[in-house]
Design a protein around this motif. Structure first.
Motif, mmCIF file in Angstrom:
data_model
loop_
_atom_site.group_PDB
_atom_site.id
_atom_site.type_symbol
_atom_site.label_atom_id
_atom_site.label_comp_id
_atom_site.label_asym_id
_atom_site.label_seq_id
_atom_site.Cartn_x
_atom_site.Cartn_y
_atom_site.Cartn_z
ATOM 1 N N LEU A 1 56.751 -3.122 51.163
ATOM 2 C CA LEU A 1 57.992 -2.493 50.722
ATOM 3 C C LEU A 1 58.967 -3.581 50.286
ATOM 4 O O LEU A 1 59.202 -4.554 51.017
ATOM 5 C CB LEU A 1 58.592 -1.679 51.866
ATOM 6 N N GLN B 1 49.173 -0.752 49.013
ATOM 7 C CA GLN B 1 50.353 0.014 48.626
ATOM 8 C C GLN B 1 51.533 -0.903 48.318
ATOM 9 O O GLN B 1 51.855 -1.802 49.106
ATOM 10 C CB GLN B 1 50.755 0.980 49.746
ATOM 11 N N VAL B 2 52.145 -0.659 47.178
ATOM 12 C CA VAL B 2 53.385 -1.337 46.803
ATOM 13 C C VAL B 2 54.466 -0.270 46.656
ATOM 14 O O VAL B 2 54.283 0.692 45.909
ATOM 15 C CB VAL B 2 53.224 -2.120 45.490
ATOM 16 N N THR B 3 55.544 -0.444 47.379
ATOM 17 C CA THR B 3 56.662 0.489 47.302
ATOM 18 C C THR B 3 57.934 -0.276 46.967
ATOM 19 O O THR B 3 58.278 -1.232 47.671
ATOM 20 C CB THR B 3 56.849 1.248 48.628
ATOM 21 N N VAL B 4 58.576 0.131 45.879
ATOM 22 C CA VAL B 4 59.800 -0.524 45.431
ATOM 23 C C VAL B 4 60.952 0.461 45.598
ATOM 24 O O VAL B 4 60.957 1.521 44.962
ATOM 25 C CB VAL B 4 59.688 -0.984 43.975
ATOM 26 N N SER B 5 61.885 0.117 46.452
ATOM 27 C CA SER B 5 63.013 1.019 46.691
ATOM 28 C C SER B 5 64.164 0.687 45.749
ATOM 29 O O SER B 5 64.373 -0.466 45.372
ATOM 30 C CB SER B 5 63.472 0.891 48.144
ATOM 31 N N SER B 6 64.909 1.732 45.402
ATOM 32 C CA SER B 6 66.019 1.538 44.460
ATOM 33 C C SER B 6 67.319 1.204 45.179
ATOM 34 O O SER B 6 67.404 1.284 46.396
ATOM 35 C CB SER B 6 66.202 2.795 43.609
ATOM 36 N N ALA C 1 50.072 5.522 40.559
ATOM 37 C CA ALA C 1 51.252 6.108 41.177
ATOM 38 C C ALA C 1 50.956 7.551 41.567
ATOM 39 O O ALA C 1 50.046 8.178 40.995
ATOM 40 C CB ALA C 1 52.430 6.051 40.203
ATOM 41 N N THR D 1 56.116 1.436 41.943
ATOM 42 C CA THR D 1 55.562 1.980 43.183
ATOM 43 C C THR D 1 54.224 2.643 42.903
ATOM 44 O O THR D 1 54.121 3.547 42.075
ATOM 45 C CB THR D 1 56.535 2.996 43.799
ATOM 46 N N ARG E 1 46.739 0.129 38.830
ATOM 47 C CA ARG E 1 47.631 0.783 39.778
ATOM 48 C C ARG E 1 47.615 2.277 39.532
ATOM 49 O O ARG E 1 47.369 2.734 38.423
ATOM 50 C CB ARG E 1 49.060 0.248 39.668
ATOM 51 N N PRO F 1 61.495 0.354 40.612
ATOM 52 C CA PRO F 1 60.979 1.477 41.412
ATOM 53 C C PRO F 1 59.745 2.139 40.793
ATOM 54 O O PRO F 1 58.863 2.610 41.527
ATOM 55 C CB PRO F 1 62.168 2.437 41.453
ATOM 56 N N GLU F 2 59.652 2.145 39.468
ATOM 57 C CA GLU F 2 58.495 2.772 38.834
ATOM 58 C C GLU F 2 57.210 1.981 39.032
ATOM 59 O O GLU F 2 56.129 2.444 38.641
ATOM 60 C CB GLU F 2 58.749 2.985 37.326
#
Length: 121
Positions: free
Chosen positions: A10, A116-121, A39, A90, A37, A87-88
């Protein structure tokens, strides 16, 4: 042939991650390692790849300038450095190997388990 991805996690938008793909179980010097990847709710898409033939790398336009692909031949590992993450981005990131197991033999595809890659805004 085994591919093991690591390095996901994250991160906040604008941050960086480095993914690793450790490959084992083959001795071919003619192979390609690619990053894909997927999504949620979307099809798997290619991100970039490395070719052993000429040690070249390729990145999709959407990530060019922010992502880079590099290798450590001693560790049989391909890396994907991801900077300025959005964020996109993710998704679950997968490593793929496209190679021959024997001279003149057919090409095969192998996949890692994904990270898993999660990019928070």
């Amino acid at each position: 042939v085994q591919l093991v991805e690591s390095g996901g996690g994250l991160v906040q938008a604008g941050g960086s991650l480095r993914l690793s793909c450790a490959a084992s179980g083959f001795t071919s010097d003619n192979y390609a390692i690619a990053w894909f990847r997927q999504a949620p709710g979307k099809e798997r898409e290619g991100v970039g790849c490395f070719s052993s033939i000429d040690s070249s790398t390729y990145l999709e336009a959407s990530v060019r300038g922010r992502f880079t692909i590099s290798t450590d031949n001693a560790k049989n590992t391909v890396y994907e450095q991801m900077n300025s993450l959005k964020p996109e981005a993710t998704a679950v990131y997968y490593c793929n190997a496209h190679l021959r197991l024997s001279v003149g033999g057919p090409m095969y595809n192998y996949w890692g388990q994904g990270t898993q890659v999660t990019v928070s805004s």
